[in-house]
Design a protein around this motif. Structure first.
Motif, PDB file in Angstrom:
ATOM      1  N   HIS A 161       0.828  -1.205   0.000  1.00  0.00           N
ATOM      2  CA  HIS A 161       0.000   0.000   0.000  1.00  0.00           C
ATOM      3  C   HIS A 161       0.865   1.259   0.000  1.00  0.00           C
ATOM      4  O   HIS A 161       0.427   2.311  -0.488  1.00  0.00           O
ATOM      5  CB  HIS A 161      -0.959  -0.023   1.192  1.00  0.00           C
TER       6      HIS A 161
ATOM      7  N   SER B  58       0.618   4.483  -2.545  1.00  0.00           N
ATOM      8  CA  SER B  58       0.749   5.902  -2.216  1.00  0.00           C
ATOM      9  C   SER B  58       1.839   6.565  -3.053  1.00  0.00           C
ATOM     10  O   SER B  58       1.678   7.702  -3.516  1.00  0.00           O
ATOM     11  CB  SER B  58       1.059   6.068  -0.722  1.00  0.00           C
TER      12      SER B  58
ATOM     13  N   GLY C 108     -11.181  -0.541   9.691  1.00  0.00           N
ATOM     14  CA  GLY C 108     -10.857   0.175   8.469  1.00  0.00           C
ATOM     15  C   GLY C 108     -11.700   1.428   8.298  1.00  0.00           C
ATOM     16  O   GLY C 108     -11.212   2.456   7.802  1.00  0.00           O
TER      17      GLY C 108
ATOM     18  N   VAL D 120     -10.087   5.081   7.482  1.00  0.00           N
ATOM     19  CA  VAL D 120     -10.355   5.751   6.216  1.00  0.00           C
ATOM     20  C   VAL D 120     -11.134   7.042   6.445  1.00  0.00           C
ATOM     21  O   VAL D 120     -10.954   8.027   5.713  1.00  0.00           O
ATOM     22  CB  VAL D 120     -11.107   4.807   5.258  1.00  0.00           C
TER      23      VAL D 120
ATOM     24  N   GLU E 187      -8.553   9.490   7.306  1.00  0.00           N
ATOM     25  CA  GLU E 187      -7.759   9.796   6.115  1.00  0.00           C
ATOM     26  C   GLU E 187      -8.512  10.734   5.178  1.00  0.00           C
ATOM     27  O   GLU E 187      -7.963  11.744   4.708  1.00  0.00           O
ATOM     28  CB  GLU E 187      -7.404   8.506   5.377  1.00  0.00           C
ATOM     29  N   GLY E 188      -9.775  10.417   4.893  1.00  0.00           N
ATOM     30  CA  GLY E 188     -10.559  11.258   4.003  1.00  0.00           C
ATOM     31  C   GLY E 188     -10.761  12.656   4.555  1.00  0.00           C
ATOM     32  O   GLY E 188     -10.663  13.648   3.824  1.00  0.00           O
TER      33      GLY E 188
ATOM     34  N   VAL F  56      -5.361   0.275   7.021  1.00  0.00           N
ATOM     35  CA  VAL F  56      -6.118  -0.329   5.919  1.00  0.00           C
ATOM     36  C   VAL F  56      -5.381  -1.521   5.307  1.00  0.00           C
ATOM     37  O   VAL F  56      -5.991  -2.573   5.074  1.00  0.00           O
ATOM     38  CB  VAL F  56      -6.463   0.735   4.855  1.00  0.00           C
TER      39      VAL F  56
ATOM     40  N   THR G 159     -14.753   0.324   3.695  1.00  0.00           N
ATOM     41  CA  THR G 159     -13.793   1.421   3.705  1.00  0.00           C
ATOM     42  C   THR G 159     -14.099   2.432   2.600  1.00  0.00           C
ATOM     43  O   THR G 159     -13.951   3.644   2.808  1.00  0.00           O
ATOM     44  CB  THR G 159     -12.357   0.893   3.542  1.00  0.00           C
ATOM     45  N   TYR G 160     -14.533   1.958   1.423  1.00  0.00           N
ATOM     46  CA  TYR G 160     -14.928   2.892   0.367  1.00  0.00           C
ATOM     47  C   TYR G 160     -16.092   3.750   0.834  1.00  0.00           C
ATOM     48  O   TYR G 160     -16.152   4.949   0.550  1.00  0.00           O
ATOM     49  CB  TYR G 160     -15.336   2.117  -0.891  1.00  0.00           C
TER      50      TYR G 160
ATOM     51  N   SER H  58     -16.786   4.610   3.892  1.00  0.00           N
ATOM     52  CA  SER H  58     -16.242   5.576   4.842  1.00  0.00           C
ATOM     53  C   SER H  58     -15.581   6.739   4.117  1.00  0.00           C
ATOM     54  O   SER H  58     -15.781   7.903   4.465  1.00  0.00           O
ATOM     55  CB  SER H  58     -15.228   4.887   5.759  1.00  0.00           C
ATOM     56  N   GLY H  59     -14.786   6.418   3.099  1.00  0.00           N
ATOM     57  CA  GLY H  59     -14.138   7.472   2.327  1.00  0.00           C
ATOM     58  C   GLY H  59     -15.132   8.365   1.608  1.00  0.00           C
ATOM     59  O   GLY H  59     -14.858   9.548   1.375  1.00  0.00           O
TER      60      GLY H  59
END
Length: 404
Positions: free
Chosen positions: A142, A146, A217, A221, A224-225, A315, A340-341, A343-344
């Motif tokens: 991962h 990035s 996760g 996330v 992060e978002g 994640v 997680t998607y 959440s983002g």
């Protein structure tokens, strides 16, 4: 999957190949993100309409990810990943061709669907490489994602600075990344189902283990978002920073996460999944407190840096735990990825809604409370240490060499 034994060199090559696949996947995301303003102007969209269209990315991913396991079962992991990754790289062109809101929604749905299926396929292969090596590699993979996103973002920034048409930029980027992806897939593991293995269902609810792992996760996330989308706004509106300093905070957050992910495997191999995530949760909470209490931009930037350090490896470890937790890694990974998607998707809008009703400080209080969940719920990832990987401190199992 069938019980195939791989030579040590073959597994090492597969690790590097999957790492390259992760970098290619991230480069597509980074390339797209830099040209969103061009896409908005080209389609003549308001800010609200753009946000609506971008939401179709997560919707497409969530709908398509459960199909990844069946595709891999049907065609084998190598062929499936090669095809899914090529669809993802080529779909980069679609948003730049959309002339209005409706076509952009359709383009973003396709873009998200191809992103999600390739994501599940490459993570499933990463989990298998990790199992064969007997040590953590998912954080580093991962990290390569990035690094790819940063590379794609840098190239996109240059293209935007030069005033290049995004259609030309995306065609060139898609062509180059498709070639790189197809070549990299030549060396990934070619996992084939056993003769008596039933194909996974086309659509299925995530297993209970994936729901629990997805909770961890979700917290990571969300943080992060929120940090990616609102850190610059926080420094500018709350602390009066210049646009350059505010942008530098977001870039620094992304760099912190990339470096932490690349270095994260060493921490996991030494201290284990659960302790690493719990320590990360503590760092994220400390970072959140610095952000909330900051009276100077430097303090807030330090807080966002700690937040990035704390959540960076979560994640990847969630995907690893899901892949090791049950008999169907693709289905479990798809379940965690869907959570997680989601959440983002909701994090940026929820942070904005809370800020509109109260303040950005209160919004990041919410982020800090969710970061506490990393420390509280880290224990659900213990399955990653109990299955598919030796206990922390044990020597990795040797990979049998089938050659005479």
């Amino acid at each position: 999957m069938s019980d195939v034994r791989y030579a040590p060199g073959e597994v090492r090559r597969a690790r590097y190949a999957v790492a390259a696949v992760f970098a290619v996947h991230g480069a597509v995301t980074g390339s797209f993100a830099t040209r969103v303003p061009w896409i908005q102007d080209h389609a003549a969209l308001s800010t609200g309409q753009l946000g609506f269209a971008l939401a179709f990315t997560a919707l497409g991913a969530s709908c398509a990810m459960p199909l990844a396991g069946r595709i891999s079962h049907r065609f084998g992991s190598r062929t499936a990943l090669r095809g899914l990754l090529a669809l993802w790289t080529l779909s980069l062109v679609l948003p730049s061709l959309a002339p209005n809101l409706y076509t952009l929604c359709l383009a973003m749905f396709t873009y998200g669907a191809s992103a999600g299926t390739a994501d599940v396929a490459m993570n499933a292969l990463g989990v298998e490489v990790e199992r064969l090596l007997g040590k953590s590699v998912m954080s580093g993979l991962h990290g390569m994602w990035s690094a790819g996103a940063l590379t794609g973002s840098a190239a996109g920034t240059l293209a935007a600075h030069l005033g290049a048409d995004a259609r030309l930029h995306f065609v060139l980027a898609a062509a180059a990344l498709t070639v790189l992806g197809v070549v990299a897939c030549s060396w990934v593991l070619d996992l084939q189902p056993a003769e008596d293995e039933e194909p996974p269902p086309r659509f299925a609810l995530p297993p209970r283990s994936a729901l629990l792992i997805g909770t961890v996760g979700f917290c990571a996330v969300f943080a992060e978002g929120a940090s990616l989308d609102w850190s610059a706004v926080f420094l500018r509106d709350r602390l009066g920073s210049s646009a350059a300093v505010a942008a530098a905070c977001t870039t620094g957050f992304m760099l912190t996460m990339a470096v932490a992910r690349i270095a994260g495997d060493a921490m996991v191999n030494r201290f284990g999944t659960v302790r690493t995530v719990r320590a990360g949760g503590v760092l994220a909470v400390l970072g959140g407190l610095l952000i909330v209490l900051a009276g100077h931009p430097a303090v807030a930037m330090g807080g966002f840096g700690l937040m990035g350090l704390g959540i960076a490896v979560v994640v990847p470890l969630c995907f690893a735990a899901a892949g090791h937790a049950g008999p169907n890694p693709s289905q479990a990974i798809a379940g965690v990825a869907t959570i997680t998607y989601t959440s983002g998707l909701i994090a940026p809008s929820l942070i904005g809604g809370v800020a509109q009703a109260t303040s950005l400080v209160v919004s990041f209080c919410v982020v800090t409370m969710l970061a506490c969940g990393l420390a509280v719920f880290a224990g659900v990832l213990r399955s990653a240490e109990r299955a598919g990987r030796p206990e922390v401190g044990a020597r990795p199992a040797a990979v049998p060499d089938p050659r005479p």
